[in-house]
Enzyme design. Structure first.
Site, short mmCIF file in Angstrom:
data_model
loop_
_atom_site.label_atom_id
_atom_site.label_comp_id
_atom_site.label_asym_id
_atom_site.label_seq_id
_atom_site.Cartn_x
_atom_site.Cartn_y
_atom_site.Cartn_z
CE LYS A 58 1.37 -0.44 -2.61
NZ LYS A 58 1.46 -0.03 -1.65
CB SER A 115 2.14 -3.59 0.71
OG SER A 115 2.45 -2.14 0.71
CB SER A 143 4.40 -0.30 2.08
OG SER A 143 3.50 -1.41 3.19
#
Lengths: 478, 119, 492
Positions: free
Chosen positions: C78, C153, C177
């Site tokens: 990420k 997210s 997330s």
């Protein structure tokens, strides 16, 4: 109307650690810009703070030295504001629960003792520096100082004159350097005061509106700034105006304070506990180990010097002016069975004068305590007169060495040959029959005449006690 | 020991008018300006036009907390109640100025440059 | 080897037996990623040259019969994790020029294990969002339906794993997330206990809630990755020192007598019928495996969203103050004085949702509101944690839907931020309490969109949680389903 001034001080003491409050960067003074700013100090994305154990130990030590409570559990909080020398956009400080709570410091002003109550002392990190010259109208930011550990020590508003404030600041300076938590270097910013000053009519209990004068980095500026601010506020009030709560800056060139931040710019710092850090916990065993490591404090030592060793209050004060003086003196005593008063006289007299003359600190004295001890041993056993001792001291100062060797090499020891001294006296008496007669006629004053002549004749090497005794015997003998 | 609230009162100044939430009136444009100043974000006209309504909605959500009886409940700041770990006082960082300053918008003589800072 | 249906264990075996090399494996994944990224938008940065340098180094280690279980395996990270030499944007224009000068601890762990960095995955800006629509780098599409959000997210990581563009992806979870996008994209995800994974170098959103974690097709893959990721780190003061743990330790343990706690509040009226149906079927499956149902109560769970939207913005408003255009990151072109330089840099560098949360945070911390909002939220946070701790006296694991609905179409919740916030209603409580939790695939809704089952464990109960998920995956195949779109089935 008679006005009374009310002063509270906030002092930022830079803690004597080798690394920063929350990062492993060096804190050494004077490095090229931004070479001591790592990713944590620069607040790069993703970095996290880890507190420095030694900085916490310093705070504990300070708390113990002023008789404060050491909070078993305190919090780091974030103080939020934007400034280019504050990389994170917040300063990690302590707010609601500081590590040191309460305490007091004794001061003495014109012979009167006061106790200055402390509110708190908390750990925090310093900001960087903005430099305004040489950048074609822009400012340069150096973050070497960012993250340096500070202990902010806050007093209650209990001081009533600039002299008291200065006395407090000096006592605090002595204490923090004494217990080794700060190098005390005011030029380098290791010890800086903010003064909160307000005035009120004599007799009124409510406090007036205060102004905060920031960053006073010398005792003289502290005194001048407070005096100016007092006069300014009184003039304002007597002219029918009112004091506005604000932050002011002292300008030493103009000897005045001026407004730095007006009320409209006053910040809402949005303090909250730093979520990157858990509570700071100090257990009893840590406190006890810091207590055990604490040196004898200056006030206690001064009392001991007076009551156990019989020194005067004045000498005791001089010898506890700083840890370095005290250490020198105590080391001197440890070197041998030399009279404490003799030692005190020499340290506060000859040594202090020589150091002052050459602008040196006692910690780097060219004559070490063991060298001085060697010299004083010869004073005490009568080998050296005061005058000769000073000569030996000068040689030690200039060339180093050991007192005994110098005495031997230069033939400086007092005449111990009684026969030779007798010969000198006999000759003097022959040369000065009238004075002999006068003395014998009861004119005691003439005795000094003979001492002087004898000393001159022996090049000062006569042992004064021996000389006195011999002279008296010979002059008296008819 | 002074409480948190007292310290707020004595050390800080009131700079924000009361606004939004159940605590008072809805968030207006003026108070939004002040909030933006605190957060150091220049808002556009467009943002100023839509934000008050969005804020009302957000404040409506978080105002649900006002109805909860939390008398005697200690605030929880962290999932675990454990003491913070402390590090030894050692210099572990080396000088990486060139690398770090390669990321900077403007540097000169090892300093980060910004518009003139007025004290 | 079919990359659509390959476990990490199989990849590791293939590398060890020289069936294929790390370079070959990395190239295969890079090719897939390259082809599909334009459509899916999973990756912000792909840098094949850098990836292949690591792959070659891994091959050398493997040739010397060195390395560990992850050596040579490509991992997508990420874009919230600072990765030395890689652009690390956190999905924001603010960091659109930020080449990280250091590695996050998580990246260091994977690099040291010999993992190959496949690329940096897309995400909501600064991890603030539940649909991946707030990224400066554009939306990520749900591989199961390109009109639908992947969740957020960590939308890029979830979609990449769902489309099998990566066998394993790191992610982070502040309010859901990891779990929410895992559920919406039909993959397995784990958010470990707060303090289990170092936050050092993981760009902060809300420090007291942020926790790094993983996404992969199966629980077994997650256990594989967590063994590397979980580590005590002295640079993170909230990292918890734990003895090293084998996350496979409970995998063979039967579920007989396992008490599954079902919070009344997670099965209420707000839950989509398909979701409720899938949960019921999953629970029956667990009963067949020997588990028993226990009704539990989490009385304050409705308050988790309001608590979160006080605490997270408060922490974020402070965490994001460092972005001022002075030392790195976006600086406005046009400005007058210092104030304007900072104000404009932040105005231009941050997107709308980030600004909303910064302003909300500044508001709840400001004078006069602190007690009513911030402290009150922390008090309710304690009540929420206590609910969970009490619940775990009655059960071993808590289960429920990860999300109230399957993935929603783009734009469906962008107008009203609160509607978006409420899509995390079942995941946020876990972060407030610091608990470990997972989401695993548990079926599909009427539109063919995946549904997620959430499993919540007690603090540091990851090993049991993974095992409970694994037993379910042994008797179901939801986690093996691959979106038709992506099922090209290339072979290495």
């Amino acid at each position: 109307m008679n006005w009374e001034m009310v002063i509270g001080l906030e002092t930022h003491v830079q803690l004597a650690t080798v690394s920063k409050m929350f990062s492993g960067s060096a804190t050494a003074f004077g490095a090229p810009p931004n070479q001591q700013a790592n990713e944590v100090d620069l607040a790069l994305p993703g970095v996290l703070p880890v507190p420095n154990r030694q900085a916490v130990a310093c705070a504990i030590r300070f708390g113990l030295a002023v008789g404060a409570n050491i909070a078993p559990r305190s919090w780091f909080a974030r103080k939020n504001y934007f400034y280019p020398d504050l990389p994170k956009g917040y300063q990690i400080s302590q707010f609601e629960l500081p590590i040191v709570q309460g305490g007091a410091l004794e001061i003495e002003v014109e012979g009167v003792r006061h106790s200055v109550q402390l509110t708190r002392a908390h750990l925090e990190e310093d900001a960087g520096k903005s430099l305004h010259e040489d950048f074609h109208g822009r400012s340069g930011i150096d973050l070497n100082r960012a993250g340096t550990p500070l202990l902010e020590i806050v007093t209650e508003p209990v001081m009533r004159s600039a002299a008291e404030a200065v006395a407090y600041a000096r006592m605090l300076h002595r204490l923090v350097t004494w217990i080794g938590i700060c190098d005390g270097n005011m030029q380098e910013g290791s010890f800086r005061c903010d003064a909160n000053v307000s005035v009120r009519p004599q007799g009124q209990t409510a406090l007036g509106t205060r102004c905060e004068i920031k960053n006073l980095n010398s005792f003289r500026f502290l005194e001048r700034a407070i005096q100016f601010e007092f006069a300014r506020q009184v003039e304002l009030l007597e002219g029918g105006g009112r004091v506005i709560q604000e932050t002011r800056l002292y300008d030493p060139d103009r000897d005045e304070t001026r407004s730095m931040r007006s009320k409209e710019d006053a910040q809402d710092y949005r303090y909250f506990p730093d979520p990157d850090l858990l509570p700071l916990c100090v257990d009893a065993s840590w406190i006890e180990s810091e207590r055990a490591a604490l040196p004898e404090l200056p006030e206690a030592l001064s009392q001991r010097l007076q009551h156990t060793l019989g020194l005067s209050a004045y000498d005791a004060g001089l010898l506890t002016a700083s840890r370095a003086w005290a250490e020198y003196y105590l080391a001197l005593l440890k070197e041998g069975a030399v009279d404490p008063k003799l030692c005190a006289n020499w340290v506060t007299g000859e040594l202090a004068a020589a150091l002052k003359r050459e602008g040196l600190e006692v910690a780097v004295s060219p004559v070490s305590s063991s060298q001085l001890a060697g010299l004083l041993a010869r004073v005490q056993d009568g080998t050296l007169s005061g005058k000769l001792a000073k000569e030996v001291f000068d040689i030690l100062w200039r060339e180093g060495g050991v007192a005994d060797a110098i005495i031997a090499a230069q033939g400086l020891s007092q005449m111990s040959d009684l026969a030779a001294l007798e010969g000198v006296i006999d000759e003097l008496m022959v040369q000065h029959p009238e004075q002999v007669a006068e003395f014998r006629g009861g004119k005691e004053k003439v005795f000094g005449f003979f001492v002087g002549r004898a000393m001159k004749a022996t090049g000062g090497r006569a042992n004064p006690a021996q000389l006195n005794e011999l002279l008296r015997r010979k002059l008296a003998a008819v | 020991m002074a409480s948190f609230k007292t310290l707020h009162d004595t050390r800080l100044h009131h700079s924000l008018p009361r606004m939004g939430g159940v605590l008072s009136d809805p968030l207006n444009e003026t108070s939004l300006h002040q909030l933006a100043r605190l957060a150091c974000i220049q808002l556009t006209e467009q943002e100023l036009a839509v934000l008050p309504q969005q804020f009302d909605s957000i404040l409506g959500l978080i105002d649900q907390l006002q109805a909860v009886d939390t008398h005697g409940v200690e605030p929880l700041a962290q999932a675990f109640d454990m003491p913070v770990r402390l590090r030894a006082d050692e210099v572990t960082a080396k000088n990486q100025r060139e690398l770090f300053q390669s990321l900077a918008p403007e540097v000169e003589k090892g300093l980060y440059l910004v518009p003139k800072v007025i004290e | 080897m079919n990359l659509d249906r390959t476990s990490l264990r199989e990849l590791a075996d293939g590398l060890r037996s020289r069936e294929f090399s790390s370079v070959e494996l990395t190239q295969a994944y890079l090719e897939r990623a390259h082809h599909q990224n334009e459509t899916l938008g999973c990756f912000i940065t792909l840098d094949p040259e850098r990836s292949l340098i690591q792959a070659r180094a891994a091959d050398q280690r493997l040739a010397r019969a060195e390395g560990g279980p992850l050596t040579g395996i490509p991992v997508a990270h990420k874009d919230i994790f600072c990765t030395a030499g890689w652009l690390t944007t956190c999905g924001s224009r603010m960091l659109s020029n930020f080449v990280a000068p250091y590695d996050a601890h998580v990246i260091t762990r994977f690099n040291e294990a010999g993992g190959v960095i496949l690329g940096k995955t897309n995400m909501d800006e600064f991890a603030m969002g539940s649909s991946n629509e707030t990224s400066f780098y554009g939306k990520v599409r749900n591989p199961w339906s390109l009109d639908h959000v992947p969740g957020g997210s960590s939308g890029g990581s979830a979609a990449a794993v769902a489309a099998r563009l990566a066998p394993l992806a790191t992610a982070s979870d502040t309010g859901g997330s990891i779990r929410q996008p895992a559920a919406l994209c039909g993959v397995s995800g784990i958010k470990p206990t707060y303090g289990r994974v170092s936050r050092y170098g993981m760009i902060a959103y809300a420090s007291s809630l942020d926790q790094g974690g993983l996404m992969a097709p199966s629980a077994a893959d997650l256990a594989w990755g967590l063994g590397i990721m979980a580590d005590y780190d002295e640079r993170d003061a909230t990292s918890v020192a734990r003895p090293e743990e084998d996350f496979f330790q409970d995998f063979e343990r039967p579920l007989t007598g396992l008490r599954i706690g079902l919070p009344r509040q997670y099965f209420g009226s707000g839950v989509d019928a398909d979701v409720a149906q899938a949960m019921e079927e999953a629970l029956r499956e667990y009963e067949r495996l020997g588990a028993v149902r226990v009704d539990i109560d989490l009385p304050h769970s409705d308050l988790s969203v309001p608590v979160y939207y006080v605490l997270a913005p408060a922490e974020a408003s402070s965490n994001l103050s460092r972005y001022d255009g002075v030392r790195y990151g976006w600086r406005a072109q046009q400005y007058g004085d210092l104030q304007e330089m900072i104000g404009r840099s932040r105005a231009e560098g941050f997107g709308a949702e980030v600004k909303r949360r910064i302003l909300t945070g500044a508001y709840v911390l400001s004078q006069g509101y602190y007690d009513a909002y911030y402290l009150q939220a922390q008090r309710v946070r304690r009540l929420i944690q206590q609910d969970f701790l009490q619940a775990f006296e009655q059960c071993d694991v808590i289960m429920g839907p990860t999300t109230p609905t399957p993935a929603f179409p783009f734009g469906a919740k962008t107008e009203d931020p609160v509607q978006m916030y409420l899509s995390d209603i079942f995941t946020i409580g876990v972060n407030l309490a610091g608990l470990p939790a997972m989401s695993i695939p548990a079926g599909f809704g009427a539109q063919g969109l995946p549904l997620g089952l959430q499993l919540i464990g007690p603090h540091f109960g990851e090993a049991r949680l993974l095992a409970v998920a694994h037993r379910y995956q042994q008797v179901t195949d939801w986690h093996r389903r691959v979106p038709v779109y992506a099922a090209a089935g290339e072979r290495v």
